[in-house]
Write a protein that holds these residues in place. Structure first.
Motif, short mmCIF file in Angstrom:
data_model
loop_
_atom_site.label_atom_id
_atom_site.label_comp_id
_atom_site.label_asym_id
_atom_site.label_seq_id
_atom_site.Cartn_x
_atom_site.Cartn_y
_atom_site.Cartn_z
N ARG A 39 -24.39 -4.41 -9.01
CA ARG A 39 -23.70 -3.18 -8.67
C ARG A 39 -22.97 -2.68 -9.91
O ARG A 39 -22.73 -3.44 -10.84
N THR A 40 -22.61 -1.42 -9.88
CA THR A 40 -21.88 -0.88 -11.01
C THR A 40 -20.47 -1.46 -11.07
O THR A 40 -19.84 -1.70 -10.03
N ILE A 41 -20.02 -1.74 -12.27
CA ILE A 41 -18.65 -2.26 -12.44
C ILE A 41 -17.76 -1.21 -13.10
O ILE A 41 -16.73 -1.54 -13.68
N SER A 42 -18.16 0.04 -12.98
CA SER A 42 -17.41 1.11 -13.64
C SER A 42 -15.94 1.12 -13.26
O SER A 42 -15.10 1.47 -14.08
N GLN A 62 -22.65 -8.33 -4.46
CA GLN A 62 -22.47 -9.37 -5.46
C GLN A 62 -22.70 -8.80 -6.86
O GLN A 62 -23.51 -7.92 -7.06
N VAL A 63 -21.99 -9.35 -7.80
CA VAL A 63 -22.11 -8.94 -9.19
C VAL A 63 -22.51 -10.17 -10.00
O VAL A 63 -21.92 -11.24 -9.85
N GLN A 64 -23.51 -10.00 -10.83
CA GLN A 64 -23.89 -11.05 -11.77
C GLN A 64 -23.49 -10.61 -13.17
O GLN A 64 -23.71 -9.46 -13.56
N LEU A 65 -22.91 -11.54 -13.90
CA LEU A 65 -22.46 -11.27 -15.27
C LEU A 65 -23.18 -12.21 -16.22
O LEU A 65 -23.23 -13.42 -15.97
N VAL A 66 -23.70 -11.66 -17.30
CA VAL A 66 -24.39 -12.47 -18.29
C VAL A 66 -23.83 -12.15 -19.67
O VAL A 66 -23.88 -11.00 -20.12
N GLU A 67 -23.30 -13.18 -20.32
CA GLU A 67 -22.76 -13.00 -21.67
C GLU A 67 -23.83 -13.27 -22.71
O GLU A 67 -24.74 -14.09 -22.48
N SER A 68 -23.71 -12.63 -23.84
CA SER A 68 -24.61 -12.88 -24.97
C SER A 68 -23.88 -12.55 -26.25
O SER A 68 -22.79 -11.94 -26.23
N TRP A 90 -9.64 -13.33 -10.55
CA TRP A 90 -10.89 -12.71 -10.98
C TRP A 90 -11.99 -13.13 -10.02
O TRP A 90 -12.11 -14.29 -9.65
N ASP A 91 -12.83 -12.17 -9.63
CA ASP A 91 -13.79 -12.40 -8.55
C ASP A 91 -15.15 -12.91 -9.02
O ASP A 91 -15.82 -13.64 -8.30
N TYR A 92 -15.57 -12.48 -10.18
CA TYR A 92 -16.91 -12.85 -10.67
C TYR A 92 -16.79 -13.38 -12.09
O TYR A 92 -16.02 -12.87 -12.90
N TRP A 93 -17.63 -14.38 -12.37
CA TRP A 93 -17.64 -15.02 -13.69
C TRP A 93 -19.07 -15.17 -14.19
O TRP A 93 -19.99 -15.42 -13.40
N GLY A 94 -19.22 -15.03 -15.51
CA GLY A 94 -20.50 -15.33 -16.12
C GLY A 94 -20.58 -16.82 -16.45
O GLY A 94 -19.64 -17.58 -16.19
#
Length: 124
Positions: free
Chosen positions: A27-30, A1-7, A111-115
């Motif tokens: 995880r890395t999103i490279s 799982q990937v967590q995304l946080v915008e700022s 798109w799979d992951y969203w913040g």
């Protein structure tokens, strides 16, 4: 799982600048494509900009081309959206998204992951 946080969102006058950040964890999103989307009140979410997994390919909506720049720092698992010459019509909640492929697409459904989003308000 990937967590995304915008700022980085906030209130700015027309003509001003902001830099949004998208921090990924889990995880890395490279090697993932990362995009920015926005949703204004009463409107559908729309594509703003995206960058390929390698960072070698970028794509922008016509409305922001020449004013916004997307970039990424894979060592830090970060993606940025530099926004210049802001206009009141740029006011929206801005979302970061990632997909488990290096390839970009403007289709929101792919798109799979969203913040959770960050508010940008541009006053006239």
């Amino acid at each position: 799982q990937v967590q995304l946080v915008e700022s980085g969102g906030g209130l700015v006058q027309a003509g001003g600048s902001l830099r949004l950040s998208c921090a990924a964890s889990g995880r890395t999103i490279s090697y993932y494509a990362v995009g920015w989307f926005r949703q204004a009140p009463g409107k559908v979410r729309e594509f703003v900009a995206q960058i390929s997994g390698s960072g070698g390919s970028t794509d922008y909506a016509e409305s922001v081309k020449g004013r916004f720049t997307i970039s990424r720092d894979n060592a830090q698992n970060l993606v940025y959206l530099e926004m210049n010459s802001l206009k009141p019509e740029d006011t929206a909640v801005y979302y970061c998204a990632a997909r488990v492929t290096p390839w970009v697409t403007r289709d929101l459904n792919k798109w799979d992951y969203w913040g959770q989003g960050t508010q940008v308000t541009v006053s006239s």
